[in-house]
Design a protein around this motif. Sequence first.
Motif, PDB file in Angstrom:
ATOM      1  N   UNK A   1       1.014  -1.141  -0.044  1.00 49.18           N
ATOM      2  CA  UNK A   1       0.093   0.125  -0.105  1.00 49.18           C
ATOM      3  C   UNK A   1       0.756   1.385  -0.194  1.00 49.18           C
ATOM      4  N   UNK A   2       0.502   2.230  -0.955  1.00 48.88           N
ATOM      5  CA  UNK A   2       1.475   3.453  -0.749  1.00 48.88           C
ATOM      6  C   UNK A   2       1.261   4.430   0.329  1.00 48.88           C
ATOM      7  N   UNK A   3       2.080   5.046   0.635  1.00 50.29           N
ATOM      8  CA  UNK A   3       1.881   6.062   1.851  1.00 50.29           C
ATOM      9  C   UNK A   3       0.648   7.030   1.490  1.00 50.29           C
ATOM     10  N   UNK A   4       0.504   7.599   0.321  1.00 45.64           N
ATOM     11  CA  UNK A   4      -0.256   8.492  -0.037  1.00 45.64           C
ATOM     12  C   UNK A   4      -2.039   7.921   0.349  1.00 45.64           C
ATOM     13  N   UNK A   5      -2.001   6.658   0.004  1.00 49.59           N
ATOM     14  CA  UNK A   5      -3.203   5.919   0.220  1.00 49.59           C
ATOM     15  C   UNK A   5      -3.400   6.041   1.779  1.00 49.59           C
ATOM     16  N   UNK A   6      -2.434   5.703   2.590  1.00 47.05           N
ATOM     17  CA  UNK A   6      -2.510   5.548   3.960  1.00 47.05           C
ATOM     18  C   UNK A   6      -3.055   6.931   4.480  1.00 47.05           C
ATOM     19  N   UNK A   7      -2.310   7.802   4.018  1.00 42.80           N
ATOM     20  CA  UNK A   7      -2.672   9.094   4.574  1.00 42.80           C
ATOM     21  C   UNK A   7      -4.175   9.387   4.034  1.00 42.80           C
ATOM     22  N   UNK A   8      -4.717   9.332   2.998  1.00 46.98           N
ATOM     23  CA  UNK A   8      -6.058   9.534   2.676  1.00 46.98           C
ATOM     24  C   UNK A   8      -7.071   8.783   3.522  1.00 46.98           C
ATOM     25  N   UNK A   9      -6.726   7.304   3.899  1.00 54.81           N
ATOM     26  CA  UNK A   9      -7.445   6.614   4.545  1.00 54.81           C
ATOM     27  C   UNK A   9      -7.625   7.253   5.914  1.00 54.81           C
ATOM     28  N   UNK A  10      -6.377   7.599   6.513  1.00 53.81           N
ATOM     29  CA  UNK A  10      -6.337   8.201   7.790  1.00 53.81           C
ATOM     30  C   UNK A  10      -7.151   9.514   7.854  1.00 53.81           C
ATOM     31  N   UNK A  11      -7.248  10.446   6.931  1.00 49.64           N
ATOM     32  CA  UNK A  11      -8.187  11.546   6.911  1.00 49.64           C
ATOM     33  C   UNK A  11      -9.559  11.124   7.079  1.00 49.64           C
ATOM     34  N   UNK A  12      -9.786  10.241   6.063  1.00 50.32           N
ATOM     35  CA  UNK A  12     -11.239   9.631   6.078  1.00 50.32           C
ATOM     36  C   UNK A  12     -11.674   9.235   7.735  1.00 50.32           C
ATOM     37  N   UNK A  13     -10.791   8.522   8.179  1.00 49.97           N
ATOM     38  CA  UNK A  13     -11.087   7.649   9.439  1.00 49.97           C
ATOM     39  C   UNK A  13     -11.071   8.613  10.623  1.00 49.97           C
ATOM     40  N   UNK A  14     -10.376   9.781  10.386  1.00 53.46           N
ATOM     41  CA  UNK A  14     -10.379  10.996  11.167  1.00 53.46           C
ATOM     42  C   UNK A  14     -11.322  11.780  11.198  1.00 53.46           C
ATOM     43  N   UNK A  15     -12.039  12.062  10.201  1.00 55.33           N
ATOM     44  CA  UNK A  15     -13.227  12.795  10.225  1.00 55.33           C
ATOM     45  C   UNK A  15     -14.460  11.994  10.926  1.00 55.33           C
ATOM     46  N   UNK A  16     -14.510  10.579  10.649  1.00 51.63           N
ATOM     47  CA  UNK A  16     -15.554   9.663  11.223  1.00 51.63           C
ATOM     48  C   UNK A  16     -15.071   9.603  12.578  1.00 51.63           C
ATOM     49  N   UNK A  17     -13.853   9.377  12.762  1.00 53.22           N
ATOM     50  CA  UNK A  17     -13.782   9.453  14.563  1.00 53.22           C
ATOM     51  C   UNK A  17     -14.189  10.855  15.053  1.00 53.22           C
ATOM     52  N   UNK A  18     -13.968  11.895  14.411  1.00 55.95           N
ATOM     53  CA  UNK A  18     -14.359  13.092  15.080  1.00 55.95           C
ATOM     54  C   UNK A  18     -15.876  13.123  15.432  1.00 55.95           C
ATOM     55  N   UNK A  19     -16.593  12.699  14.226  1.00 53.35           N
ATOM     56  CA  UNK A  19     -18.041  12.839  14.728  1.00 53.35           C
ATOM     57  C   UNK A  19     -18.500  11.776  15.591  1.00 53.35           C
ATOM     58  N   UNK A  20     -17.609  10.722  15.799  1.00 53.92           N
ATOM     59  CA  UNK A  20     -18.023   9.709  16.889  1.00 53.92           C
ATOM     60  C   UNK A  20     -17.709  10.451  18.262  1.00 53.92           C
ATOM     61  N   UNK A  21     -16.498  11.058  18.454  1.00 50.14           N
ATOM     62  CA  UNK A  21     -15.870  11.539  19.786  1.00 50.14           C
ATOM     63  C   UNK A  21     -16.935  12.840  20.019  1.00 50.14           C
ATOM     64  N   UNK A  22     -17.597  13.381  19.054  1.00 48.55           N
ATOM     65  CA  UNK A  22     -18.180  15.016  19.214  1.00 48.55           C
ATOM     66  C   UNK A  22     -19.018  14.761  20.399  1.00 48.55           C
ATOM     67  N   UNK A  23     -19.949  13.694  20.794  1.00 48.45           N
ATOM     68  CA  UNK A  23     -21.053  14.070  22.025  1.00 48.45           C
ATOM     69  C   UNK A  23     -20.281  13.544  23.298  1.00 48.45           C
ATOM     70  N   UNK A  24     -19.049  12.932  23.307  1.00 45.26           N
ATOM     71  CA  UNK A  24     -18.701  12.452  24.508  1.00 45.26           C
ATOM     72  C   UNK A  24     -18.315  13.498  25.467  1.00 45.26           C
TER      73      UNK A  24
END
Length: 96
Positions: A1-24
């Motif tokens: 897997x290329x490092x650019x793909x890992x960064x893109x996946x991390x960015x998508x997962x970060x946004x999803x994680x932020x919405x999950x953590x928002x109400x806590x």
Amino acid sequence: MQWTSIIAIYGLVWVLSAFIMLPLGIRTHDELGKDKTAGQADSAPANFRPGKVAIRATILSALLTALFVANYTFGWIEADDLDFISPMISGSVSDN
């Protein structure tokens, strides 16, 4: 897997994680015993801290992305492992 793909996946997962953590950890003015501003919604947060949300989202997304990359590398769970319908269909057909 290329490092650019890992960064893109991390960015998508970060946004999803932020919405999950928002109400806590969020409390309303009534729960904290603070005065409300005139016209304020009863559900408005009194102690919103975006820095804490970002830190929690960063930790969670780093963990989830690491698990995703490890699974991609070692092949623990593949697409065939998630196909629950085909084994039932092929198992019900009799060979003559």
